[in-house]
Design a protein around this motif. Structure first.
Motif, PDB file in Angstrom:
ATOM      1  N   ILE A 397       0.830  -1.204   0.000  1.00 17.94           N
ATOM      2  CA  ILE A 397       0.000   0.000   0.000  1.00 17.94           C
ATOM      3  C   ILE A 397       0.866   1.255   0.000  1.00 17.94           C
ATOM      4  N   SER A 398       1.889   1.271   0.846  1.00 17.36           N
ATOM      5  CA  SER A 398       2.777   2.440   0.919  1.00 17.36           C
ATOM      6  C   SER A 398       3.509   2.651  -0.401  1.00 17.36           C
ATOM      7  N   SER A 399       3.919   1.542  -1.040  1.00 21.06           N
ATOM      8  CA  SER A 399       4.612   1.650  -2.326  1.00 21.06           C
ATOM      9  C   SER A 399       3.681   2.173  -3.412  1.00 21.06           C
ATOM     10  N   LEU A 400       2.456   1.663  -3.448  1.00 20.46           N
ATOM     11  CA  LEU A 400       1.480   2.137  -4.436  1.00 20.46           C
ATOM     12  C   LEU A 400       1.110   3.593  -4.190  1.00 20.46           C
ATOM     13  N   ALA A 401       1.030   3.983  -2.917  1.00 17.55           N
ATOM     14  CA  ALA A 401       0.748   5.389  -2.597  1.00 17.55           C
ATOM     15  C   ALA A 401       1.881   6.283  -3.095  1.00 17.55           C
ATOM     16  N   PHE A 402       3.115   5.802  -2.953  1.00 13.21           N
ATOM     17  CA  PHE A 402       4.268   6.545  -3.467  1.00 13.21           C
ATOM     18  C   PHE A 402       4.168   6.704  -4.976  1.00 13.21           C
ATOM     19  N   VAL A 403       3.823   5.613  -5.661  1.00 19.87           N
ATOM     20  CA  VAL A 403       3.645   5.665  -7.116  1.00 19.87           C
ATOM     21  C   VAL A 403       2.545   6.652  -7.477  1.00 19.87           C
ATOM     22  N   GLY A 404       1.421   6.594  -6.745  1.00 20.02           N
ATOM     23  CA  GLY A 404       0.312   7.496  -7.017  1.00 20.02           C
ATOM     24  C   GLY A 404       0.687   8.951  -6.829  1.00 20.02           C
ATOM     25  N   ALA A 405       1.505   9.231  -5.818  1.00 20.43           N
ATOM     26  CA  ALA A 405       1.924  10.611  -5.561  1.00 20.43           C
ATOM     27  C   ALA A 405       2.903  11.104  -6.613  1.00 20.43           C
ATOM     28  N   VAL A 406       3.882  10.271  -6.941  1.00 22.08           N
ATOM     29  CA  VAL A 406       4.935  10.678  -7.875  1.00 22.08           C
ATOM     30  C   VAL A 406       4.399  10.845  -9.297  1.00 22.08           C
ATOM     31  N   PHE A 407       3.485   9.954  -9.693  1.00 21.53           N
ATOM     32  CA  PHE A 407       2.992   9.976 -11.070  1.00 21.53           C
ATOM     33  C   PHE A 407       1.573  10.543 -11.166  1.00 21.53           C
ATOM     34  N   SER A 408       1.251  11.435 -10.243  1.00 19.34           N
ATOM     35  CA  SER A 408      -0.083  12.038 -10.258  1.00 19.34           C
ATOM     36  C   SER A 408      -0.287  12.957 -11.453  1.00 19.34           C
ATOM     37  N   GLY A 409       0.813  13.509 -11.975  1.00 10.50           N
ATOM     38  CA  GLY A 409       0.705  14.357 -13.160  1.00 10.50           C
ATOM     39  C   GLY A 409       0.107  15.721 -12.852  1.00 10.50           C
ATOM     40  N   ARG A 410       0.093  16.564 -13.855  1.00  8.51           N
ATOM     41  CA  ARG A 410      -0.387  17.933 -13.674  1.00  8.51           C
ATOM     42  C   ARG A 410      -1.842  17.983 -13.243  1.00  8.51           C
ATOM     43  N   LYS A 411      -2.630  17.036 -13.709  1.00 16.16           N
ATOM     44  CA  LYS A 411      -4.060  17.046 -13.430  1.00 16.16           C
ATOM     45  C   LYS A 411      -4.364  16.827 -11.961  1.00 16.16           C
ATOM     46  N   TYR A 412      -3.571  15.994 -11.303  1.00 16.39           N
ATOM     47  CA  TYR A 412      -3.886  15.607  -9.933  1.00 16.39           C
ATOM     48  C   TYR A 412      -2.846  16.058  -8.909  1.00 16.39           C
ATOM     49  N   HIS A 413      -1.794  16.750  -9.337  1.00 12.41           N
ATOM     50  CA  HIS A 413      -0.651  16.934  -8.440  1.00 12.41           C
ATOM     51  C   HIS A 413      -0.989  17.735  -7.191  1.00 12.41           C
ATOM     52  N   VAL A 414      -1.883  18.720  -7.274  1.00 16.12           N
ATOM     53  CA  VAL A 414      -2.201  19.511  -6.068  1.00 16.12           C
ATOM     54  C   VAL A 414      -2.920  18.654  -5.023  1.00 16.12           C
ATOM     55  N   TYR A 415      -3.754  17.726  -5.496  1.00 11.18           N
ATOM     56  CA  TYR A 415      -4.439  16.844  -4.557  1.00 11.18           C
ATOM     57  C   TYR A 415      -3.479  15.808  -3.988  1.00 11.18           C
ATOM     58  N   ALA A 416      -2.546  15.346  -4.816  1.00 11.91           N
ATOM     59  CA  ALA A 416      -1.527  14.419  -4.322  1.00 11.91           C
ATOM     60  C   ALA A 416      -0.697  15.088  -3.230  1.00 11.91           C
TER      61      ALA A 416
END
Length: 471
Positions: A397-416
């Motif tokens: 879960i922690s690893s996937l959360a890291f992936v989600g944060a790093v690769f959130s992209g411009r569209k989602y980065h502020v929420y990440a």
């Protein structure tokens, strides 16, 4: 078959609330009914007895006190909201035995709010995955069933975040009202768990970050003013009450006592090779000397009256070896992300039965790792495989959360950024006390990022297998 089942779940848009309710009815309620057979530990376990005492004194003596008999000394160690909720329930129904039913409802409501946030920010599927991970998390289940502050606090936190950042996103209609209630609920969360003390410091800049490109600076300032007024209306009266009964302006002594009684003694144990109790004795001797209390006199270290002296002593040790303490604090944060609630639940069950039905590893895992005692660490992992599997699950879960944060992209980065800051806010402040219970406030945001991280990994895997270009 599994894929078909999952696809049906993630397209069940109109009924996600009912699905969460079904999980509570089929999983939570039977467990609660079973635990009724163990009144020695259910629903009062651990700190629960103190909350029951506080609630009883509110009901029967009209005072917020942890004393079991007169004189009822006003309590300034802990926050008042949860004991007050408990007192209202006892006053209405005559007993606290079924109080967990309230927490079951709050756990379900929190899960639904997580779904709504995930749907708004990432996708419907991400919202469903995060919501299901939360409601099926053993930590959520366990703490819904006992008298502890965790589930009400997480509900208030997630509700506040939802109202402030996500409700009716993209429209300004009703924004001042939503902001006002967000402030109220942030305030009630503050009066539930003292760990919220510094949350406004991170919430305000995050609000600027997320709303900056959506509304004018003037409206942002107005909304933050409304938020501050609502929050202060809840919190300031309690601060004034504490000053009246202790002579100190403060929220509660819990934060100071944690540093004094746990963080620094554990640090001294780590650096000097002494026991944590020996470290506590060192600090207690200094406290008695500083406040002029002899060793033969009792001292209520939980009183807000002693908070300034406790902080002065504790932070002196931290300043003397700041980088050493920082390293220690970071190492001790590991259990925040990886600790097992199943282990704690097995300990609870052993206590309920009165004998060791399940063998539990008792070694301090972070100390073993920090001391490079890898053989002992591996031996501890093998004692209870199901606990190890849960720890591996949290590593995933922690690893996937890291992936989600790093690769959130411009569209989602502020929420990440919002989710990452909230996760590490609780991780850093919990520090050496880190274990599964204290992960709960950050779990919704961990699950949201992990759900999105899953979609990123799935998309990359699909592109690799189909030899398409990764976008």
């Amino acid at each position: 078959m599994i894929q078909t089942f999952f696809r049906r779940i993630t397209t069940w848009k109109a009924n996600i609330g009912w699905f969460v309710a079904a999980i509570i009815f089929l999983v939570y309620v039977p467990m609660m009914l079973y635990l009724l057979n163990f009144p020695s530990v259910f629903p009062v376990y651990g700190d629960g007895l103190y909350y029951v005492t506080l609630a009883g004194n509110i009901l029967h003596h009209g005072v917020f006190s942890g004393s079991v008999q007169a004189p009822f000394v006003p309590a300034t160690f802990i926050m008042p909201a949860y004991p007050l909720f408990l007192a209202i329930f006892i006053g209405t129904f005559g007993s606290y035995t079924l109080f967990p039913l309230v927490q079951l409802v709050l756990a379900g409501a929190t899960s639904f709010l997580i779904f709504k946030i995930g749907e708004r920010v990432f996708s419907y599927s991400a919202g469903v995955i995060a919501a299901l991970l939360f409601i099926l998390d053993p930590t959520t289940i366990f703490h819904s069933l006992i008298i502890m502050t965790d589930i009400p606090y997480v509900f208030l936190l997630v509700l506040s975040v939802y109202l402030l950042f996500f409700d009716a996103e993209g429209t300004e209609e009703g924004a001042p009202v939503r902001t006002f209630f967000a402030g109220i609920f942030f305030g009630v969360a503050m009066l539930t768990r003292v760990i919220s003390m510094f949350l406004p410091i991170v919430i305000i800049p995050l609000y600027f970050l997320i709303k900056n490109n959506r509304i004018s600076t003037k409206k942002i300032i107005i909304n933050l003013f409304i938020l501050t007024i609502a929050y202060s209306a809840v919190v300031v009266p309690w601060v004034a009450r504490n000053n009246a009964v202790s002579g100190v302006w403060g929220i509660a002594n819990e934060k100071s006592l944690n540093v004094f009684q746990y963080y620094v003694p554990e640090f001294l144990s780590y650096t000097r090779g002494i026991s944590a109790d020996e470290g506590r004795n060192i600090l207690m001797e200094e406290l008695r000397r500083d406040v002029g209390v002899s060793s033969s006199e009792t001292i209520d270290i939980g009183s807000l009256e002693y908070a300034p002296a406790e902080e002065k002593i504790a932070f002196r040790y931290i300043r003397e070896d700041f980088w050493g303490y920082a390293k220690f604090h970071l190492i001790k944060m590991v259990p925040f992300f990886l600790s097992s609630q199943i282990k704690n639940s097995l300990i609870f069950y052993n206590n309920a039965l009165g004998y060791e039905a399940y063998k539990i590893n008792g070694g301090n895992m972070t100390n073993l790792l920090a001391g490079a005692r890898f053989k002992e660490f591996w031996s501890e992992l093998q004692i209870q495989p199901v606990v190890t599997l849960e720890q591996l699950f949290w590593l995933l879960i922690s690893s996937l959360a890291f992936v989600g944060a790093v690769f959130s992209g411009r569209k989602y980065h502020v929420y990440a950024i919002l989710f990452v800051v909230l996760i590490f806010y609780f991780a850093v402040l919990t520090g050496p006390l880190a274990y599964s219970r204290f992960r709960l406030p950050s779990a919704p945001f961990l699950f949201l990022l992990a759900a999105y991280g899953t979609s990123v990994v799935a998309r990359v895997a699909r592109n690799v297998f189909t030899k398409e270009k990764v976008i």
